[in-house]
Design an enzyme around this catalytic site. Sequence first.
Site, PDB file in Angstrom:
ATOM      1  N   CYS A   1      40.479  35.748  46.049  1.00 21.49           N
ATOM      2  CA  CYS A   1      39.483  35.835  44.999  1.00 21.49           C
ATOM      3  C   CYS A   1      39.926  35.002  43.814  1.00 21.49           C
ATOM      4  O   CYS A   1      40.729  35.434  42.997  1.00 21.49           O
ATOM      5  CB  CYS A   1      39.260  37.284  44.571  1.00 21.49           C
ATOM      6  SG  CYS A   1      37.961  37.462  43.349  1.00 21.49           S
TER       7      CYS A   1
ATOM      8  N   GLU B   1      33.645  32.382  47.509  1.00 20.32           N
ATOM      9  CA  GLU B   1      34.606  31.851  48.474  1.00 20.32           C
ATOM     10  C   GLU B   1      34.138  30.456  48.855  1.00 20.32           C
ATOM     11  O   GLU B   1      32.949  30.158  48.753  1.00 20.32           O
ATOM     12  CB  GLU B   1      34.671  32.728  49.746  1.00 20.32           C
ATOM     13  CG  GLU B   1      35.112  34.169  49.522  1.00 20.32           C
ATOM     14  CD  GLU B   1      36.597  34.308  49.233  1.00 20.32           C
ATOM     15  OE1 GLU B   1      37.308  33.268  49.198  1.00 20.32           O
ATOM     16  OE2 GLU B   1      37.051  35.448  49.039  1.00 20.32           O
TER      17      GLU B   1
END
Length: 253
Positions: free
Chosen positions: A2, A105
Amino acid sequence: MCGRYSLAGPDPAELRTRFGLREAPEWTPRYNLAPGEAILTVTAGPDGAREVARRRWGLVPPFLEQPPRSGALFNARAETAAEKPLFRAAFARSRCLIPADGFYEWARLPDEPIPGAPGRPPRRPFHVSAADGAILAFAGLAALWRPGTAEAIASTTILTTVANATVAAVHHRMPVILTPEQELEWLDPTTPVGRLRELISGEATPTLSLVAVNPAVNDARHDGPDCLTPPPPGPPTSRSRARGPVAVAPTLF
DNA sequence: CCAGACGTTGTT
DNA sequence: GTCTGG
DNA sequence: CCAGACGTTGTT
DNA sequence: GTCTGG
């Protein structure tokens, strides 16, 4: 993992209600939060009351003489954070939540490159959020660095775990997401280590949805609603030409 | 003992 | 602060 | 995480 | 290739 996320939907009043804060936090919508930036965190104060604070994303452990380069230590592996020298103290005594409405992502699509194009295909951005649109809480660690002379630095890092089936389409790691019930235990200073490990195992991750988004999000200086819109039609992948939320092939990893 | 690192990620 | 390597 | 810089010299 | 800045 993340390394980029959004907190754009909820207004301060919604954040106050969702996290049991005394007062609504100051916050304007952010579509593109990156390591090194000041982000919103929630901790449990001495009396147990929820406290909100802005912290630099990238942990600065108190015992370091110099802070690590900007934004380093922006993730800690949930599997090992309780033991690692850099994270151990914060894990034991300084846990926090990071409010979010989704994270990004990047992945290379399997059907690129385009015939004739030189080089490797670029990584494409995706946004992951709760399928029901709920506000998310990432599990995090916090620290306060108090040097002799310079200004103190309040900092934080986001724990990561193995990706669930949805996220695994594009990546093998993702942030630890807690349910509201788990948040209470995560912030409770008396919760035993064994239980803390269970909380961050990723077992209770809510149902998530994954959509391809506009590559405008690639540049961390770009912070606008178009970070969340579908990719524009364009240089040529069949997928990026699709309209609306885009289904992703299920096993890139 | 002291000195120096201490992390995650992705990529090959 | 704590661990590893020399 | 991605994007963009990464340097020295001499001159204004 | 590696580091810094966002």
